[in-house]
Scaffold this motif. Structure first.
Motif, PDB file in Angstrom:
ATOM      1  N   LEU A  71      -8.266   7.276  -7.006  1.00  0.00           N
ATOM      2  CA  LEU A  71      -7.112   6.854  -7.812  1.00  0.00           C
ATOM      3  C   LEU A  71      -5.907   6.527  -6.937  1.00  0.00           C
ATOM      4  N   ALA A  72      -5.683   7.304  -5.898  1.00  0.00           N
ATOM      5  CA  ALA A  72      -4.577   7.015  -4.983  1.00  0.00           C
ATOM      6  C   ALA A  72      -4.801   5.687  -4.269  1.00  0.00           C
ATOM      7  N   ARG A  74      -6.467   3.127  -5.436  1.00  0.00           N
ATOM      8  CA  ARG A  74      -6.203   2.070  -6.419  1.00  0.00           C
ATOM      9  C   ARG A  74      -4.711   1.835  -6.589  1.00  0.00           C
ATOM     10  N   LEU A  75      -3.965   2.923  -6.677  1.00  0.00           N
ATOM     11  CA  LEU A  75      -2.516   2.816  -6.850  1.00  0.00           C
ATOM     12  C   LEU A  75      -1.876   2.119  -5.655  1.00  0.00           C
ATOM     13  N   ILE A  76      -2.283   2.482  -4.471  1.00  0.00           N
ATOM     14  CA  ILE A  76      -1.727   1.864  -3.261  1.00  0.00           C
ATOM     15  C   ILE A  76      -2.071   0.385  -3.205  1.00  0.00           C
ATOM     16  N   SER A  78      -2.777  -1.630  -5.723  1.00  0.00           N
ATOM     17  CA  SER A  78      -2.066  -2.391  -6.753  1.00  0.00           C
ATOM     18  C   SER A  78      -0.594  -2.582  -6.377  1.00  0.00           C
ATOM     19  N   ARG A  79       0.010  -1.583  -5.773  1.00  0.00           N
ATOM     20  CA  ARG A  79       1.411  -1.724  -5.352  1.00  0.00           C
ATOM     21  C   ARG A  79       1.537  -2.712  -4.192  1.00  0.00           C
TER      22      ARG A  79
END
Length: 83
Positions: A71-72, A74-76, A78-79
């Motif tokens: 999840l981390a 994915r978040l990185i 996407s940002r």
């Protein structure tokens, strides 16, 4: 604290590995490896001498660390894509 370091680090490495494979295979690959790493964590820490119920802590700890890492990641990604 040190007894929980191996499951957390191995779960994070598993998350990095699982994050690179196809989404349809992630569960099929991640669950068996998380189980093996959880058992390994229990054996390495010596907790199995007290009782095998420590597997109920180590296996989910490995799995939760792997999920958090995916999840981390994915978040990185996407940002970074937005910038």
């Amino acid at each position: 604290m040190l007894n929980e370091l191996f499951p957390i680090v191995s779960g994070a490495l598993l998350g990095l590995l699982v994050g690179t494979i196809r989404p349809t295979l992630r569960l099929w690959v991640g669950v068996p490896i998380a189980t093996v790493l959880g058992v390994l964590a229990t054996v390495i820490s010596g907790e199995f001498r007290i009782g095998w119920e420590f597997l109920l802590i180590d296996i989910p700890l490995v799995a939760a660390s792997a999920v958090a890492t995916v999840l981390a990641g994915r978040l990185i990604r996407s940002r970074m894509a937005r910038e």
